[in-house]
Design a protein around this motif. Structure first.
Motif, PDB file in Angstrom:
ATOM      1  N   ASN A  51       0.845  -1.198   0.000  1.00  0.00           N
ATOM      2  CA  ASN A  51       0.000   0.000   0.000  1.00  0.00           C
ATOM      3  C   ASN A  51       0.878   1.244   0.000  1.00  0.00           C
ATOM      4  OD1 ASN A  51      -2.271  -1.601   0.090  1.00  0.00           O
ATOM      5  ND2 ASN A  51      -2.446  -1.500   2.319  1.00  0.00           N
ATOM      6  N   PRO A  79       1.869   3.768   4.473  1.00  0.00           N
ATOM      7  CA  PRO A  79       1.056   3.606   5.681  1.00  0.00           C
ATOM      8  C   PRO A  79       1.738   2.657   6.660  1.00  0.00           C
ATOM      9  CG  PRO A  79      -0.282   3.350   3.696  1.00  0.00           C
ATOM     10  CD  PRO A  79       1.151   3.388   3.267  1.00  0.00           C
ATOM     11  N   SER A  80       1.720   3.016   7.939  1.00  0.00           N
ATOM     12  CA  SER A  80       2.432   2.191   8.926  1.00  0.00           C
ATOM     13  C   SER A  80       1.580   1.041   9.451  1.00  0.00           C
ATOM     14  CB  SER A  80       2.917   3.055  10.083  1.00  0.00           C
ATOM     15  OG  SER A  80       1.806   3.683  10.706  1.00  0.00           O
ATOM     16  N   THR A  81       0.270   1.151   9.400  1.00  0.00           N
ATOM     17  CA  THR A  81      -0.561   0.076   9.939  1.00  0.00           C
ATOM     18  C   THR A  81      -1.155  -0.812   8.849  1.00  0.00           C
ATOM     19  OG1 THR A  81      -2.461   1.579  10.016  1.00  0.00           O
ATOM     20  CG2 THR A  81      -1.152   1.328  12.035  1.00  0.00           C
ATOM     21  N   ALA A  82      -1.474  -0.258   7.715  1.00  0.00           N
ATOM     22  CA  ALA A  82      -2.075  -1.043   6.625  1.00  0.00           C
ATOM     23  C   ALA A  82      -1.071  -1.105   5.480  1.00  0.00           C
ATOM     24  CB  ALA A  82      -3.385  -0.417   6.164  1.00  0.00           C
ATOM     25  N   THR A  83      -0.001  -1.888   5.701  1.00  0.00           N
ATOM     26  CA  THR A  83       1.097  -1.908   4.733  1.00  0.00           C
ATOM     27  C   THR A  83       0.762  -2.684   3.469  1.00  0.00           C
ATOM     28  OG1 THR A  83       2.070  -3.851   5.770  1.00  0.00           O
ATOM     29  CG2 THR A  83       2.855  -1.693   6.522  1.00  0.00           C
TER      30      THR A  83
END
Length: 171
Positions: A51, A79-83
């Motif tokens: 992502n 994005p750090s949470t939804a990679t």
């Protein structure tokens, strides 16, 4: 005169024997061929940049290393949470053990699309880079590249219409 004729005849006889004795020699050689296992390459994993987010005013790039590590330039963020799924392309090369081989990566841009929107993938890199060695007859070859993202790039899943080629050849 008789003596000259006799010497000439003797000389011709010795010359004839000398020519026969030294005119021809023979040597022998063998022929050998070694058939090696044909080199082959099989894709194990497709390349996936994961992502990516982009600013509306500035584009940039995502560099994916052959180890599967991403970095960015310009207005691109990760994005750090939804990679998402992040993978360098991975191939298995097989052939004759301990032979070296050359690696040829794409030299032109690969276009990926989502509907009518496009991006390009360039600067392909590999590990090993340029040349590999088939230790015990096999080696994993990983390929990374650079994703070029435009400012305000449209959202979507971008996929190449045709796969990119990685070529291997014995040295």
């Amino acid at each position: 005169m008789k003596r000259t004729s006799l010497i000439s005849t003797i000389t011709l006889v010795f010359a004839a024997f000398a020519t026969d004795a030294f005119a021809q020699e023979t040597a022998s050689a063998t022929a050998t061929a070694t058939i090696v296992t044909p080199i082959s390459i099989v894709k194990d994993v497709d390349m996936n940049f994961g992502n990516v987010a982009v600013q509306s005013t500035a584009g940039g790039t995502v560099v994916l290393t052959p180890a599967g590590v991403r970095s960015t330039t310009g207005g691109v963020t990760l994005p750090s949470t939804a990679t998402g799924t992040i993978t360098a392309a991975s191939f298995t090369v097989t052939g004759t053990g301990n032979y070296s081989y050359s690696i040829t990566l794409p030299s032109t841009a690969l276009t990926i699309t989502s509907g009518s929107n496009t991006m390009t993938v360039t600067n392909f890199t590999s590990d090993p880079s340029g040349v590999g060695t088939l230790t015990a007859g096999t080696q994993t070859l990983n390929v990374g590249a650079t994703l070029n993202v435009s400012a305000a790039q449209a959202a979507g899943t971008y996929v190449s219409g045709t796969p990119f080629d990685v070529t291997v050849n014995y040295n």
